[in-house]
Design a protein around this motif. Structure first.
Motif: not given
Length: 323
Positions: A53-60, A92-95
């Motif tokens: 997620a860090l590499v892809n600039n994501q928060t998940r 593998y995502y939270s909400f």
């Protein structure tokens, strides 16, 4: 723990190829991708989702909007959250549940439910991440999944008519939302298709609460000689049953009462409520998958999907004894 380097060595490919299989699989030849994936399975390789997620600039992180007027302990909300949770956790995502639109934190995408028609343009202007709606919209920017409320109301009204009911009262959830309009239009269309005039005096508008269902049903049943009452939620139908009993009416012998939802409230009374079940859990799972697919593959085709509700026949509806 197995590393990417070990996977690459076992598969006979470079570490860059393994990375592409994980992050951009469409760039890898199918044969190579399959080989790498088989090695991952063999070596029980697990990706570091936080690093990815860090590499892809994501928060998940996904934001799930549930408006204030829907109680979190309502069966509808609980079924909806369960479907969302099951899919997001498996991918593998939270909400994070949001109750207001001005929430400041970053996210990778948003799932919205209970959106009023005048909020749709606001959403389009405010957010720049993938957004899917539970409920259809005319805005081409959004993907959506919806229970077919028009067809559900049509089918329930048609079912009541098939049992000999012609004077059918209607208690509509009084909200400026497309699902409410769809249920009203489905009811009207079924009447028209059977040559039964639409009588505005048989239509009542109520807050989606048992007590308001009771009050509006009491008003309607006191002044109109109807043989059936169709409520656009099971919570309203609970109120309608209470009103009918206050007036000394037997259910379903004197008055048939039908609901809409089929998420648990229909089992809280005797007789159980004949209802139109909307598969909220299944719809929520579909929504979550649509959103994650959009996040991970931004160029896929726009998804819009109607899910058919199903009549659950219980004991609160019968043939019209007065026909």
């Amino acid at each position: 723990m197995t590393t990417m380097k070990e996977v690459a060595k076992e598969a006979g490919v470079s570490i860059i190829t393994v990375s592409r299989v994980l992050n951009s699989p469409e760039l890898v030849k199918p044969v190579t991708r399959k080989k790498v994936e088989e090695v991952m399975g063999k070596l029980n390789f697990q990706t570091n989702q936080a690093a990815k997620a860090l590499v892809n600039n994501q928060t998940r992180v996904i934001h799930l909007f549930i408006p204030q007027n829907i109680s979190m302990n309502n069966p509808f909300a609980m079924h909806f959250i369960s479907g969302i949770s099951d899919v997001l956790s498996s991918r593998y995502y939270s909400f994070l549940v949001r109750r207001e639109w001005d929430f400041p934190y970053k996210c990778d995408g948003i799932i919205g439910m209970g959106i009023s028609t005048n909020e749709e343009e606001l959403i389009k202007e405010k957010f720049n991440v993938p957004f899917v709606l539970f409920g259809h919209t005319q805005l081409d920017e959004f993907e959506w999944v919806e229970v077919d409320n028009f067809q559900g109301a049509y089918d329930m009204t048609d079912y009541l008519i098939s049992l000999g009911h012609k004077e059918i009262g209607f208690i509509l959830i009084n909200e400026n939302r497309r699902f409410a309009f769809d249920r009203l239009n489905g009811y009207k269309k079924a009447l028209v298709d059977h040559g039964i005039p639409v009588n505005p005096d048989l239509i009542q508008y109520a807050a989606n609460e048992e007590n308001d269902g009771y009050i509006k049903s009491l008003e309607l049943l006191s002044r109109k000689n109807i043989s059936a009452l169709f409520c656009t939620s099971d919570e309203l139908a609970l109120g309608a049953i209470r009103a009918a009993r206050i007036l000394g009416k037997k259910i379903p012998q004197d008055i048939s009462i039908a609901g809409f939802d089929g998420l648990g409230y229909e089992n809280l009374t005797d007789p159980k409520i004949t209802t139109m079940h909307q598969p909220v859990y299944e719809a929520a799972k579909t929504l979550a998958n649509v959103l994650v697919d959009r996040i991970e593959n931004p160029h896929t085709n726009r998804v819009t999907k109607m899910i058919s509700p199903i009549i659950r026949v219980n004991q609160s509806v019968s043939m019209n004894q007065l026909a």
